[in-house]
Structure formats: structure tokens, C-alpha cells
Design a protein around this motif. Structure first.
Motif, PDB file in Angstrom:
ATOM      1  N   THR A  26       1.076  -0.806  -0.140  1.00  0.00           N
ATOM      2  CA  THR A  26       0.338  -0.296   0.229  1.00  0.00           C
ATOM      3  C   THR A  26       1.002   1.180   0.324  1.00  0.00           C
ATOM      4  O   THR A  26       0.244   1.823  -0.383  1.00  0.00           O
ATOM      5  CB  THR A  26      -1.281  -0.189   1.091  1.00  0.00           C
ATOM      6  OG1 THR A  26      -1.829  -1.292   1.440  1.00  0.00           O
ATOM      7  CG2 THR A  26      -1.647   1.439   1.387  1.00  0.00           C
ATOM      8  N   ILE A  85      -7.919   5.605  -3.137  1.00  0.00           N
ATOM      9  CA  ILE A  85      -8.716   4.322  -2.710  1.00  0.00           C
ATOM     10  C   ILE A  85      -7.138   3.706  -1.970  1.00  0.00           C
ATOM     11  O   ILE A  85      -7.615   3.178  -1.156  1.00  0.00           O
ATOM     12  CB  ILE A  85      -8.842   3.895  -3.885  1.00  0.00           C
ATOM     13  CG1 ILE A  85      -9.896   4.241  -4.774  1.00  0.00           C
ATOM     14  CG2 ILE A  85      -8.329   1.770  -3.033  1.00  0.00           C
ATOM     15  CD1 ILE A  85      -9.939   3.426  -5.485  1.00  0.00           C
ATOM     16  N   THR A  86      -5.977   4.317  -2.516  1.00  0.00           N
ATOM     17  CA  THR A  86      -4.598   3.928  -1.965  1.00  0.00           C
ATOM     18  C   THR A  86      -4.056   4.428  -0.681  1.00  0.00           C
ATOM     19  O   THR A  86      -3.875   4.083   0.780  1.00  0.00           O
ATOM     20  CB  THR A  86      -3.294   4.433  -2.533  1.00  0.00           C
ATOM     21  OG1 THR A  86      -3.737   3.501  -4.055  1.00  0.00           O
ATOM     22  CG2 THR A  86      -2.856   3.547  -1.758  1.00  0.00           C
ATOM     23  N   SER A  89      -6.931   3.168   1.804  1.00  0.00           N
ATOM     24  CA  SER A  89      -6.268   1.756   2.124  1.00  0.00           C
ATOM     25  C   SER A  89      -5.628   2.082   3.632  1.00  0.00           C
ATOM     26  O   SER A  89      -5.580   1.063   5.149  1.00  0.00           O
ATOM     27  CB  SER A  89      -6.441   1.128   0.724  1.00  0.00           C
ATOM     28  OG  SER A  89      -6.923   1.186   0.202  1.00  0.00           O
ATOM     29  N   GLN A  90      -4.548   2.788   3.342  1.00  0.00           N
ATOM     30  CA  GLN A  90      -3.322   3.144   4.311  1.00  0.00           C
ATOM     31  C   GLN A  90      -3.809   3.400   5.764  1.00  0.00           C
ATOM     32  O   GLN A  90      -3.362   3.221   6.675  1.00  0.00           O
ATOM     33  CB  GLN A  90      -2.698   4.251   3.840  1.00  0.00           C
ATOM     34  CG  GLN A  90      -1.652   4.959   4.391  1.00  0.00           C
ATOM     35  CD  GLN A  90      -0.470   3.699   4.124  1.00  0.00           C
ATOM     36  OE1 GLN A  90      -0.268   2.291   3.159  1.00  0.00           O
ATOM     37  NE2 GLN A  90       0.212   3.607   4.915  1.00  0.00           N
ATOM     38  N   THR A  92      -7.184   2.681   6.648  1.00  0.00           N
ATOM     39  CA  THR A  92      -7.412   1.767   7.691  1.00  0.00           C
ATOM     40  C   THR A  92      -6.655   0.672   8.712  1.00  0.00           C
ATOM     41  O   THR A  92      -5.874   0.171   7.373  1.00  0.00           O
ATOM     42  CB  THR A  92      -9.026   1.367   6.879  1.00  0.00           C
ATOM     43  OG1 THR A  92      -8.148   0.522   5.400  1.00  0.00           O
ATOM     44  CG2 THR A  92      -9.875   1.988   6.420  1.00  0.00           C
ATOM     45  N   SER A  95      -6.464  -4.883   6.597  1.00  0.00           N
ATOM     46  CA  SER A  95      -6.057  -5.500   5.442  1.00  0.00           C
ATOM     47  C   SER A  95      -7.364  -4.565   4.066  1.00  0.00           C
ATOM     48  O   SER A  95      -8.260  -5.494   4.603  1.00  0.00           O
ATOM     49  CB  SER A  95      -5.435  -6.523   5.145  1.00  0.00           C
ATOM     50  OG  SER A  95      -6.657  -7.475   4.941  1.00  0.00           O
ATOM     51  N   ASN A  96      -6.615  -4.364   3.148  1.00  0.00           N
ATOM     52  CA  ASN A  96      -7.630  -3.998   2.325  1.00  0.00           C
ATOM     53  C   ASN A  96      -8.020  -4.989   0.735  1.00  0.00           C
ATOM     54  O   ASN A  96      -6.941  -3.964  -0.224  1.00  0.00           O
ATOM     55  CB  ASN A  96      -8.257  -2.579   2.036  1.00  0.00           C
ATOM     56  CG  ASN A  96     -10.096  -2.013   1.672  1.00  0.00           C
ATOM     57  OD1 ASN A  96      -9.877  -2.822   0.629  1.00  0.00           O
ATOM     58  ND2 ASN A  96      -9.788  -0.710   1.810  1.00  0.00           N
ATOM     59  N   GLU A  97      -7.727  -6.075   0.512  1.00  0.00           N
ATOM     60  CA  GLU A  97      -7.278  -6.218  -0.529  1.00  0.00           C
ATOM     61  C   GLU A  97      -7.608  -6.189  -2.116  1.00  0.00           C
ATOM     62  O   GLU A  97      -7.207  -5.667  -3.125  1.00  0.00           O
ATOM     63  CB  GLU A  97      -7.083  -7.762  -0.545  1.00  0.00           C
ATOM     64  CG  GLU A  97      -6.128  -7.917   0.068  1.00  0.00           C
ATOM     65  CD  GLU A  97      -6.072  -9.716   0.517  1.00  0.00           C
ATOM     66  OE1 GLU A  97      -6.419 -10.515  -0.868  1.00  0.00           O
ATOM     67  OE2 GLU A  97      -5.347 -10.499   0.866  1.00  0.00           O
ATOM     68  N   GLY A  99      -8.835  -3.020  -2.664  1.00  0.00           N
ATOM     69  CA  GLY A  99      -8.958  -1.917  -2.924  1.00  0.00           C
ATOM     70  C   GLY A  99      -8.028  -1.550  -3.773  1.00  0.00           C
ATOM     71  O   GLY A  99      -7.032  -1.299  -4.345  1.00  0.00           O
ATOM     72  N   ILE A 100      -6.415  -2.547  -3.344  1.00  0.00           N
ATOM     73  CA  ILE A 100      -4.915  -2.664  -3.709  1.00  0.00           C
ATOM     74  C   ILE A 100      -5.379  -3.424  -5.514  1.00  0.00           C
ATOM     75  O   ILE A 100      -4.976  -2.859  -6.346  1.00  0.00           O
ATOM     76  CB  ILE A 100      -4.315  -3.579  -3.224  1.00  0.00           C
ATOM     77  CG1 ILE A 100      -3.984  -3.024  -1.939  1.00  0.00           C
ATOM     78  CG2 ILE A 100      -3.141  -3.836  -4.047  1.00  0.00           C
ATOM     79  CD1 ILE A 100      -3.552  -4.012  -0.740  1.00  0.00           C
ATOM     80  N   THR A 103      -7.340  -0.113  -7.492  1.00  0.00           N
ATOM     81  CA  THR A 103      -6.131   0.776  -7.349  1.00  0.00           C
ATOM     82  C   THR A 103      -4.752  -0.491  -8.690  1.00  0.00           C
ATOM     83  O   THR A 103      -4.710   1.040  -9.623  1.00  0.00           O
ATOM     84  CB  THR A 103      -5.044   0.849  -6.224  1.00  0.00           C
ATOM     85  OG1 THR A 103      -6.344   1.438  -5.720  1.00  0.00           O
ATOM     86  CG2 THR A 103      -4.225   2.020  -6.298  1.00  0.00           C
TER      87      THR A 103
END
Length: 131
Positions: A26, A85-86, A89-90, A92, A95-97, A99-100, A103
Motif C-alpha cells: 500500500t 483509494i490507496t 486504504s492506508q 484503515t 487489510s484491504n485487498e 482496494g489494492i 488501485t
């Protein structure tokens, strides 16, 4: 570029289930997407104040027939939205797969549109003046 390579790696890690440090990926995406955005803006500025051919190419990307592809596809869809989005995600802790992956996909689409836009905006000055 580094952002597009990082995006592809992030997608591969997330889709294949390979063990990886999601916080590191991330941060890597955040850094590479932000730096790519800065480099593109610097590149456009240099083009704008360069010779006539480069200036005309920059004008095609910013104001001309390639504007919607470049600004909408490259800058907004390919860089700004993935950066947002990144960044989210940073913030939260979980883990936000998804979102990755999102992205990564958007960054790859933006990378393709960037290359296509640059090739379509290319204008060359003649090497020898005929006059």
C-alpha cells in the motif's frame, strides 16, 4: 513506469494469494502513484515551454482532441482515483485487498491510456528547415 509495475505486482500478489506485506504494498503504491503524477505534471510543463512541436503536443493533451483521454483517463481514472483509494486504504487498519486490486487495475488502465495519449500527441519538427 514504477507505478505501473507496482500496480501489476499488487494485482498478482492479491489475486494469487501470495503471502506479502499489505502495508508495504500500500505504501509502495501510494509513493509510486504520487511520484508518477508529479513527474507527468513536470513533463507537461517542460513540454509546454519547449519548442513548437512539444508545445503543440502538450496542447493536444491538455486542451485538444486528446483531452478527455488524457485528463479523464490518465490523470483522474489512472492516478487521482487510485491515489485516493490507496490513501484511504492506508488509513484503515484492516487489510484491504479489494482496494489494492482496484488501485492496480485503474493504474494499469491509466498507464495504457498514458502511452496511447503520448503516441497520439507526438508531433515532430523537421530536422532541416527547407526555407
Amino acid at each position: 513506469s514504477l507505478a505501473f509495475g507496482g500496480a501489476l505486482a499488487a494485482i498478482i500478489y492479491a489475486v494469487t494469494g501470495t503471502e506479502y506485506n499489505i502495508a508495504f504494498v500500500t505504501k509502495l503504491l501510494l509513493l509510486t502513484i504520487a511520484s508518477t503524477l508529479i513527474f507527468i505534471l513536470v513533463h507537461l510543463t517542460v513540454m509546454k515551454y519547449s519548442d513548437k512541436a512539444a508545445s503543440r503536443s502538450a496542447e493536444l493533451l491538455i486542451k485538444g482532441r486528446l483531452r478527455s483521454t488524457f485528463i479523464g483517463g490518465v490523470l483522474i481514472i489512472g492516478l487521482i482515483i487510485p491515489l485516493i483509494i490507496t490513501g484511504i486504504s492506508q488509513l484503515t487498519p484492516k487489510s484491504n485487498e479489494l482496494g489494492i486490486i482496484l488501485t492496480g487495475v485503474l493504474t494499469l488502465i491509466g498507464g495504457f491510456l498514458f502511452e496511447r495519449s503520448l503516441l497520439n500527441a507526438a508531433i515532430y519538427s523537421p530536422m532541416i528547415d527547407i526555407e
